[in-house]
Design a protein around this motif. Structure first.
Motif, short mmCIF file in Angstrom:
data_model
loop_
_atom_site.label_atom_id
_atom_site.label_comp_id
_atom_site.label_asym_id
_atom_site.label_seq_id
_atom_site.Cartn_x
_atom_site.Cartn_y
_atom_site.Cartn_z
N THR A 19 21.36 34.10 48.20
CA THR A 19 22.16 33.48 49.24
C THR A 19 23.58 33.98 49.12
N ALA A 20 24.31 33.93 50.19
CA ALA A 20 25.68 34.43 50.19
C ALA A 20 26.55 33.69 49.18
N GLN A 21 26.27 32.45 48.89
CA GLN A 21 27.09 31.68 47.97
C GLN A 21 27.01 32.20 46.53
N GLU A 22 25.96 32.89 46.17
CA GLU A 22 25.80 33.33 44.79
C GLU A 22 26.84 34.34 44.34
N ILE A 23 27.44 35.05 45.24
CA ILE A 23 28.45 36.04 44.87
C ILE A 23 29.78 35.37 44.49
N PHE A 24 30.04 34.19 45.01
CA PHE A 24 31.30 33.50 44.76
C PHE A 24 31.37 32.98 43.33
N GLY A 25 32.56 33.03 42.76
CA GLY A 25 32.77 32.49 41.41
C GLY A 25 33.61 33.43 40.58
N ASN A 26 33.58 33.18 39.27
CA ASN A 26 34.36 33.96 38.32
C ASN A 26 33.43 34.88 37.55
N TRP A 27 33.87 36.14 37.39
CA TRP A 27 33.04 37.17 36.78
C TRP A 27 33.85 37.95 35.74
N SER A 28 33.17 38.36 34.67
CA SER A 28 33.77 39.19 33.64
C SER A 28 33.12 40.57 33.69
N ARG A 29 33.93 41.61 33.72
CA ARG A 29 33.41 42.97 33.78
C ARG A 29 32.75 43.32 32.46
N GLY A 30 31.69 44.09 32.54
CA GLY A 30 30.88 44.44 31.38
C GLY A 30 31.65 45.07 30.24
N ASP A 31 32.72 45.81 30.51
CA ASP A 31 33.50 46.44 29.44
C ASP A 31 34.50 45.47 28.81
N GLY A 32 34.58 44.24 29.34
CA GLY A 32 35.47 43.23 28.79
C GLY A 32 36.94 43.41 29.15
N ASN A 33 37.25 44.37 30.01
CA ASN A 33 38.65 44.66 30.33
C ASN A 33 39.19 43.91 31.54
N ALA A 34 38.34 43.20 32.28
CA ALA A 34 38.82 42.52 33.48
C ALA A 34 37.97 41.30 33.80
N ARG A 35 38.61 40.35 34.45
CA ARG A 35 37.92 39.19 35.02
C ARG A 35 38.41 39.05 36.46
N VAL A 36 37.49 38.65 37.34
CA VAL A 36 37.84 38.48 38.74
C VAL A 36 37.31 37.15 39.25
N ALA A 37 37.96 36.67 40.29
CA ALA A 37 37.48 35.52 41.07
C ALA A 37 37.07 36.07 42.42
N ILE A 38 35.83 35.76 42.83
CA ILE A 38 35.35 36.18 44.15
C ILE A 38 35.25 34.95 45.03
N ASP A 39 35.90 35.03 46.18
CA ASP A 39 35.95 33.88 47.08
C ASP A 39 36.14 34.38 48.51
N THR A 48 39.63 39.08 43.29
CA THR A 48 41.01 39.13 42.81
C THR A 48 41.02 39.14 41.29
N ASN A 49 41.73 40.10 40.71
CA ASN A 49 41.85 40.14 39.26
C ASN A 49 42.56 38.89 38.77
N THR A 50 41.91 38.14 37.87
CA THR A 50 42.53 36.95 37.29
C THR A 50 43.01 37.21 35.87
N TRP A 51 42.49 38.27 35.24
CA TRP A 51 42.90 38.65 33.89
C TRP A 51 42.58 40.12 33.68
N ILE A 52 43.51 40.85 33.10
CA ILE A 52 43.31 42.26 32.75
C ILE A 52 43.70 42.42 31.28
N GLU A 59 45.50 48.83 36.54
CA GLU A 59 45.03 47.54 37.05
C GLU A 59 45.97 46.46 36.57
N LYS A 60 46.10 45.42 37.39
CA LYS A 60 46.94 44.30 36.96
C LYS A 60 46.40 43.00 37.56
N THR A 61 46.77 41.91 36.93
CA THR A 61 46.42 40.59 37.43
C THR A 61 46.98 40.44 38.84
#
Length: 122
Positions: A19-39, A48-52, A59-61
């Protein structure tokens, strides 16, 4: 030419309908170098990068990727993504399976592609 798929996004698909809702939320990139919020952002979806990780180049927050994607008949997300920081548009696909996500982005008419693994975080 070296290019970085920013903010996090390069998308792929699976055969299980999502479902389209499953993409929304907070995600951590596999290499551990970034986190994003999808909304939702207007009629699009934004990552949107929430942590780099300190020292991660180019790349930057706060960097944002604006995706114009839709759910396909086989449960995949497909469309385009615009990176305003680099003024680049990517062809993008996203595959969400539970708490895992694979993104794939391509430029240069699909000649240069990169895939990234993500894990959902709380």
């Amino acid at each position: 030419m070296k290019w970085i798929l920013p903010v996090s996004v390069i998308l792929c698909f699976g055969s299980t309908p999502v479902t389209a809702q499953e993409i929304f939320g907070n995600w951590s990139r596999g290499d551990g170098n970034a986190r994003v919020a999808i909304d939702q952002c207007g009629s699009n979806i934004c990552a949107t990068n929430t942590w780099i990780k300190p020292g991660t180049p180019k790349e930057k927050t706060g960097d944002k990727l604006v995706m114009t994607i839709s759910l396909t008949a086989d449960g995949q997300y497909s469309g385009t993504a615009f990176d305003p920081q680099r003024d680049l548009t990517y062809k993008i696909s996203v595959d969400v399976k539970g708490n895992s996500m694979t993104t794939k982005g391509c430029v240069l008419a699909g000649l240069l592609c990169k895939g990234v693994q993500w894990q959902r975080i709380e």
